[in-house]
Design an enzyme around this catalytic site. Structure first.
Site, mmCIF file in Angstrom:
data_model
loop_
_atom_site.group_PDB
_atom_site.id
_atom_site.type_symbol
_atom_site.label_atom_id
_atom_site.label_comp_id
_atom_site.label_asym_id
_atom_site.label_seq_id
_atom_site.Cartn_x
_atom_site.Cartn_y
_atom_site.Cartn_z
ATOM 1 N N GLU A 31 0.839 -1.202 0.000
ATOM 2 C CA GLU A 31 0.000 0.000 0.000
ATOM 3 C C GLU A 31 0.874 1.252 0.000
ATOM 4 O O GLU A 31 0.632 2.205 0.739
ATOM 5 C CB GLU A 31 -0.933 0.017 1.214
ATOM 6 C CG GLU A 31 -1.896 -1.154 1.272
ATOM 7 C CD GLU A 31 -2.905 -1.028 2.401
ATOM 8 O OE1 GLU A 31 -2.792 -0.081 3.204
ATOM 9 O OE2 GLU A 31 -3.814 -1.857 2.481
ATOM 10 N N GLU A 47 -4.832 4.332 -2.499
ATOM 11 C CA GLU A 47 -5.785 4.219 -1.393
ATOM 12 C C GLU A 47 -6.416 5.579 -1.071
ATOM 13 O O GLU A 47 -5.739 6.610 -1.080
ATOM 14 C CB GLU A 47 -5.069 3.673 -0.157
ATOM 15 C CG GLU A 47 -5.977 3.410 1.020
ATOM 16 C CD GLU A 47 -5.222 2.874 2.226
ATOM 17 O OE1 GLU A 47 -5.841 2.725 3.291
ATOM 18 O OE2 GLU A 47 -4.004 2.604 2.099
ATOM 19 N N CYS A 49 -7.258 6.777 1.711
ATOM 20 C CA CYS A 49 -6.555 7.368 2.851
ATOM 21 C C CYS A 49 -5.312 8.137 2.408
ATOM 22 O O CYS A 49 -4.990 9.186 2.975
ATOM 23 C CB CYS A 49 -6.142 6.290 3.852
ATOM 24 S SG CYS A 49 -7.505 5.597 4.812
ATOM 25 N N CYS A 122 -10.798 2.272 7.373
ATOM 26 C CA CYS A 122 -10.062 3.521 7.560
ATOM 27 C C CYS A 122 -10.466 4.578 6.541
ATOM 28 O O CYS A 122 -10.488 5.771 6.849
ATOM 29 C CB CYS A 122 -8.555 3.272 7.508
ATOM 30 S SG CYS A 122 -8.016 2.369 6.040
ATOM 31 N N CYS A 123 -10.796 4.172 5.308
ATOM 32 C CA CYS A 123 -11.075 5.151 4.259
ATOM 33 C C CYS A 123 -12.380 5.916 4.502
ATOM 34 O O CYS A 123 -12.396 7.147 4.401
ATOM 35 C CB CYS A 123 -11.073 4.469 2.888
ATOM 36 S SG CYS A 123 -9.433 3.845 2.416
#
Length: 248
Positions: A31, A47, A49, A122-123
């Site tokens: 990632e 990602e 995030c 988390c996103c």
């Protein structure tokens, strides 16, 4: 020393490792960043995030240096990758943001499109903390300067020493480039209004060495006060009108 390190990281990103949507982290598994110029379309990661982090990082770099180029990167990451991480209904999400998808191959943590949730969520939560901060990106100030950074219809009041300055902004930006400002200081006074002239009006879409236009013609921008054209040079990405302002 931290500022120098941050600047080196920034150049490594925008010169060699950022997707055109402001996405970061092209490599699955870790990632994270891969080698320089490894920016695939279908098999990328990007990602959500990381896009949010790109906004946070570049906003702080702008505050540190008072240079619009950092916010130009933040804007691209905000409007083209961060917001893409959530569907219009606000109920489904991208963890992974690819630039090419056929709707069949599963790329987004087991789905071929947006997902309603993730085991590691988390996103969605990063989007939930980013979106309420956006209004705070629009204006900033010193004792003698007001910076207009992110364009969008809004109202605010800037507390300059000795006077408060009310600003009303009307625009359909980013869908239209026309921006109208009504400046109403509580009492007349001198201060500088600094307006961001985005990188995309020039020869590049976004700062860095990765993305330039094949059509070399630059977009023309104009500046008027009460309908009369005003000449203003740009410094560090801002056009400055430094004058005594009165209501209206």
């Amino acid at each position: 020393s931290y500022a120098r390190a941050a600047e080196q990281i920034w150049h490594d990103i925008v010169d060699t490792k950022m997707h055109i949507i402001g996405g970061l982290g092209a490599t699955h598994g870790i990632e994270g960043f891969g080698p320089e110029y490894e920016l695939p379309n279908r098999n990328t990661y990007n990602e959500t995030c990381a896009a949010v982090a790109n906004v946070f990082f570049n906003f702080r770099m702008y505050l540190l240096h008072k240079d619009a180029k950092y916010f130009d990167v933040a804007e691209v990451a905000l409007l083209n990758n961060s917001l893409a991480g959530m569907g219009l209904g606000g109920k489904d999400f991208f963890y992974v943001n690819v630039l090419e998808a056929d709707g069949i191959k599963k790329f987004n943590h087991g789905t071929a499109g947006r997902s309603d949730w993730f085991g590691c969520a988390c996103c969605p939560s990063n989007l939930a903390r980013l979106v309420p901060q956006v209004s705070g990106y629009m204006y900033s100030h010193t004792d003698t300067e007001i910076y207009l950074t992110l364009y969008g219809s809004s109202k605010t009041e800037i507390p300059l020493p000795g006077r408060k300055v009310a600003i009303t902004q009307t625009t359909d930006y980013p869908f239209d480039g026309k921006i109208a400002l009504e400046i109403n200081p509580a009492t007349s006074g001198k201060f500088a209004l600094k307006l961001r002239i985005p990188t995309w009006t020039g020869k590049q879409f976004v700062p860095g060495k990765l993305y330039s236009y094949t059509d070399k013609s630059e977009a023309k921008w104009t500046l008027k006060v009460n309908g009369s054209p005003v000449a203003a040079d740009t410094l560090r990405g801002f056009a400055t009108i430094d004058r005594t302002w009165a209501k209206g």
